[in-house]
Write an enzyme that holds these catalytic residues in place. Structure first.
Site, PDB file in Angstrom:
ATOM      1  N   ARG A  57       0.842  -1.199   0.000  1.00 18.92           N
ATOM      2  CA  ARG A  57       0.000   0.000   0.000  1.00 18.92           C
ATOM      3  C   ARG A  57       0.880   1.253   0.000  1.00 18.92           C
ATOM      4  O   ARG A  57       0.563   2.260  -0.623  1.00 18.92           O
ATOM      5  CB  ARG A  57      -0.945  -0.012   1.209  1.00 18.92           C
ATOM      6  CG  ARG A  57      -1.967   1.116   1.154  1.00 18.92           C
ATOM      7  CD  ARG A  57      -3.045   0.938   2.202  1.00 18.92           C
ATOM      8  NE  ARG A  57      -2.505   1.009   3.554  1.00 18.92           N
ATOM      9  CZ  ARG A  57      -3.196   0.702   4.655  1.00 18.92           C
ATOM     10  NH1 ARG A  57      -4.452   0.282   4.554  1.00 18.92           N
ATOM     11  NH2 ARG A  57      -2.660   0.803   5.843  1.00 18.92           N
ATOM     12  N   LYS A 113      -2.466   6.822   1.427  1.00 18.47           N
ATOM     13  CA  LYS A 113      -2.370   7.186   2.842  1.00 18.47           C
ATOM     14  C   LYS A 113      -1.404   8.358   2.958  1.00 18.47           C
ATOM     15  O   LYS A 113      -0.272   8.202   3.428  1.00 18.47           O
ATOM     16  CB  LYS A 113      -1.911   5.968   3.662  1.00 18.47           C
ATOM     17  CG  LYS A 113      -2.564   5.892   5.042  1.00 18.47           C
ATOM     18  CD  LYS A 113      -2.342   4.516   5.682  1.00 18.47           C
ATOM     19  CE  LYS A 113      -2.784   4.496   7.123  1.00 18.47           C
ATOM     20  NZ  LYS A 113      -4.238   4.457   7.314  1.00 18.47           N
ATOM     21  N   GLU A 135     -16.271   6.333   3.841  1.00 15.66           N
ATOM     22  CA  GLU A 135     -15.432   6.010   4.990  1.00 15.66           C
ATOM     23  C   GLU A 135     -16.093   6.461   6.284  1.00 15.66           C
ATOM     24  O   GLU A 135     -16.972   7.326   6.291  1.00 15.66           O
ATOM     25  CB  GLU A 135     -14.069   6.724   4.874  1.00 15.66           C
ATOM     26  CG  GLU A 135     -13.268   6.286   3.685  1.00 15.66           C
ATOM     27  CD  GLU A 135     -11.928   5.662   4.059  1.00 15.66           C
ATOM     28  OE1 GLU A 135     -11.758   5.161   5.192  1.00 15.66           O
ATOM     29  OE2 GLU A 135     -11.050   5.672   3.195  1.00 15.66           O
TER      30      GLU A 135
HETATM   31  C1  LIG Z   1      -5.352   3.661   7.601  1.00 18.57           C
HETATM   32  C2  LIG Z   1      -6.758   3.949   7.197  1.00 18.57           C
HETATM   33  C3  LIG Z   1      -7.773   2.973   7.232  1.00 18.57           C
HETATM   34  C4  LIG Z   1      -7.570   1.628   7.831  1.00 18.57           C
HETATM   35  O1  LIG Z   1      -6.636   0.839   7.170  1.00 18.57           O
HETATM   36  P1  LIG Z   1      -6.030  -0.429   7.910  1.00 18.57           P
HETATM   37  O2  LIG Z   1      -5.037  -0.945   6.927  1.00 18.57           O
HETATM   38  O3  LIG Z   1      -7.127  -1.377   8.140  1.00 18.57           O
HETATM   39  O4  LIG Z   1      -5.432   0.062   9.182  1.00 18.57           O
HETATM   40  C5  LIG Z   1      -9.026   3.308   6.747  1.00 18.57           C
HETATM   41  N1  LIG Z   1      -9.302   4.542   6.270  1.00 18.57           N
HETATM   42  C6  LIG Z   1      -8.359   5.514   6.252  1.00 18.57           C
HETATM   43  C7  LIG Z   1      -8.730   6.849   5.724  1.00 18.57           C
HETATM   44  C8  LIG Z   1      -7.075   5.238   6.716  1.00 18.57           C
HETATM   45  O5  LIG Z   1      -6.158   6.183   6.706  1.00 18.57           O
END
Ligand SMILES: *Cc1c(COP(=O)(O)O)cnc(C)c1O
Length: 341
Positions: free
Chosen positions: A83, A185, A221
């Protein structure tokens, strides 16, 4: 499991804690250097670093878990590494090779082994890898140099007295643009979420729910977590959209729903006007694993799923199965765990 440090593991929340060692590597002239552990928890970077002005940076979050026999394991670090490749690509930063990423995580956990909470406390060691653009620069363009670092800190279980549902409100703000950076991210997505989050909290909600930025009709989300729902005929549903951050927890739950709980699963639109189709709903991410959603407030009306006070049975089963795997009590799908020692 000899822990020579004196920490009240039961009191841990999610706050910064300076553990002894962190990993740092630098990219210059087209390549990453060796990388090393350091005790210095501060960065000395150019005032003109792109990470500071233009948001050229990204991060990850994953955990190390102490098992019943005292050993320590990482949960799917390869998924975080991949990722982070996508995030780096999106903001023109060099990728950290998958083996280098996993090796850095392992080095950091090993160096701070005494800070991995004991089995049974529900607490874990949270790892925060990140890449930032650094070096002298002023124009809006990629940085001349980059830093990749991983630090860690012990964190408590999200729910102290056991899992409990919370309510969310639908925000009028967007967290991402339709063809923007929602799936990466990157820090910029989070600065913009601080105000909607604060407004939701002021109105008595745990956080806000973001709808799709193009039509504002579909759930995307839940704060900084992904959404899932269990339909009244026991199907696991999670939204699909290019502006959702692909949660590793979400894809793990989807897999477990299908292969361990033998449920039907699908990724498809979740219309905010059709919440009636769900018997249960939850938010998922590394920090809390699952946050059961009691109700969703939309246009002044609260839609309650299973209950505002009780966790639904499928949500509970999914939670127990995933936590069981992470702490080594339930057999994991092949390749999901990486032993630290
Ligand atoms: C990090 C994150 C998640 C969750 O991802 P995981 O890999 O399950 O920890 C979900 N939504 C957003 C906006 C994030 O930044």
């Amino acid at each position: 499991m000899s822990t020579s440090v004196s920490i009240d593991w039961s009191q841990l929340g999610f706050s910064y804690f300076k553990t002894p060692y962190r990993y740092i590597a630098r990219w210059k002239d087209g390549q990453w250097n060796e990388g090393e552990l350091t005790e210095d928890n501060t960065l000395h970077i150019s005032e003109s670093s792109t990470a500071l002005h233009y948001g050229q940076q990204c991060f990850e979050g994953l955990k190390a878990y102490r098992t019943k026999d005292g050993s320590v394991q990482l949960f799917r670090p390869d998924q975080n590494a991949r990722r982070m490749h996508q995030s780096c690509d999106r903001v023109l930063m060099p990728r950290v090779p998958e083996d280098m990423f996993i090796d850095a995580c392992l080095q950091v956990v090993k160096a701070n082994l005494d800070y991995v909470p004991p089995y049974g406390t529900g607490a874990t060691l949270y790892l925060r890898p990140f890449v930032i653009g650094v070096g002298d620069n002023i124009g809006v363009k990629p940085a001349p140099e980059f830093i990749f670092s991983v630090f860690c800190l012990p964190v408590g279980p999200y729910f102290k007295g056991g899992m409990a549902p919370v309510n969310f409100m639908v925000s009028e703000f967007d967290r991402a643009a339709p063809y923007g950076t929602g799936a990466a991210k990157v820090g910029g997505n989070y600065a913009g979420s601080l105000m909607p989050h604060e407004q939701a909290v002021e109105q008595g909600f745990a956080d806000c729910i973001y709808l799709d930025p193009l039509t504002h009709t579909k759930i995307e989300e839940v704060g900084a977590a992904n959404f899932f729902g269990i339909t009244k005929d026991n199907e696991f549903i999670t939204p699909k959209s290019p502006s959702i951050l692909p949660s590793i927890t979400k894809y793990s739950l989807l897999y477990l729903a299908e292969h361990y709980l033998k449920m039907k699963v699908s990724e498809r639109d979740v219309l905010i006007d059709h919440l009636d189709e769900f018997a249960e709903a939850g938010a998922c991410g590394t920090a809390a694993v699952i946050t059961p959603i009691g109700g969703v407030s939309y246009k002044g009306k609260l839609h309650v799923f299973h209950s505002e006070t009780e966790v639904g049975p499928v949500t509970k089963k999914l939670y127990d199965t995933l936590c069981g795997i992470q702490f080594g009590d339930v057999e994991a799908p092949e390749g999901w765990l990486v032993k630290v020692d």
